[in-house]
Design a protein around this motif. Sequence first.
Motif, short mmCIF file in Angstrom:
data_model
loop_
_atom_site.label_atom_id
_atom_site.label_comp_id
_atom_site.label_asym_id
_atom_site.label_seq_id
_atom_site.Cartn_x
_atom_site.Cartn_y
_atom_site.Cartn_z
N GLN A 109 0.84 -1.20 0.00
CA GLN A 109 0.00 0.00 0.00
C GLN A 109 0.87 1.25 0.00
OE1 GLN A 109 -2.52 -0.49 3.41
NE2 GLN A 109 -3.85 -1.99 2.43
N ARG A 110 1.90 1.24 0.84
CA ARG A 110 2.82 2.40 0.90
C ARG A 110 3.50 2.59 -0.44
NH1 ARG A 110 4.43 7.10 2.60
NH2 ARG A 110 6.59 7.29 3.24
N LEU A 111 3.92 1.49 -1.07
CA LEU A 111 4.56 1.56 -2.38
C LEU A 111 3.59 2.15 -3.40
CD1 LEU A 111 6.94 0.85 -4.26
CD2 LEU A 111 5.90 -1.40 -4.57
N GLN A 115 4.19 5.54 -5.39
CA GLN A 115 4.17 5.57 -6.85
C GLN A 115 3.16 6.60 -7.36
OE1 GLN A 115 3.51 1.41 -7.70
NE2 GLN A 115 5.70 0.99 -7.93
N ASP A 116 2.01 6.68 -6.68
CA ASP A 116 1.01 7.69 -7.06
C ASP A 116 1.57 9.09 -6.83
OD1 ASP A 116 -0.75 5.70 -7.73
OD2 ASP A 116 -1.95 5.84 -5.88
N GLU A 117 2.23 9.29 -5.69
CA GLU A 117 2.82 10.60 -5.39
C GLU A 117 3.89 10.96 -6.41
OE1 GLU A 117 4.20 10.63 -1.33
OE2 GLU A 117 2.19 10.26 -0.52
N ILE A 118 4.71 9.97 -6.78
CA ILE A 118 5.75 10.22 -7.79
C ILE A 118 5.12 10.58 -9.12
CG2 ILE A 118 7.56 9.08 -9.15
CD1 ILE A 118 8.34 7.57 -6.56
N ALA A 119 4.08 9.84 -9.50
CA ALA A 119 3.41 10.13 -10.77
C ALA A 119 2.79 11.53 -10.73
CB ALA A 119 2.34 9.08 -11.06
N THR A 120 2.16 11.88 -9.61
CA THR A 120 1.57 13.21 -9.46
C THR A 120 2.66 14.28 -9.53
OG1 THR A 120 -0.22 12.32 -8.12
CG2 THR A 120 0.19 14.68 -7.94
#
Length: 186
Positions: A109-111, A115-120
């Motif tokens: 979940q953290r990953l 990954q979502d934060e990096i994409a954003t």
Amino acid sequence: MFISRIDLLNHTFSRTMRGYAPAEVDAVIKEAAMAIGDLSEEKNALEARLLQLESQLEEYRSRESTLRDTLITTQRVTADLKAAAQKEAQVLIEAAHAKAESLLNQCNQRLGRLQDEIATANRVRAQVYMQVRASLEQHLTLLNMTFMEQEAAEAAADAAPDRQAPRKPVEPTGDQTVGRTENPKQ
């Protein structure tokens, strides 16, 4: 009929004419009495020994029974302890598996969040890059236009020096259009 040594020694036989020699009979009786006495003592000693051995045998049987019971109890306790240890080990293993699974899920979940934060962040960076680039290109275009207008104005001033004095370039302000100069005649 039981005859003891004393009975044999105290017994008197009747006398007949043709009987045995009394001295020999007395000697045999004495020997027989001594043998009976010895055998009686030996019998008593053996009976006492037999009682002692029977007592020891009973004690050994009791010990054997106690040892057998203790061994059986020990085997049961050992089996119970082994079963309890295996059960506890299984519970610990299952708890460890559950905790590992939970940690793995949390990590996944953290990953996913990272990954979502990096994409954003990459999208925001790309948007900022595009906005800055567009702004820079717009400013560059404005600067080029200003420069070209100044060159055109200087060329026009050089071509007609007697008609008017050279004009200074006007700094653009928020209300004015870039590159336009005010006409002094107006």
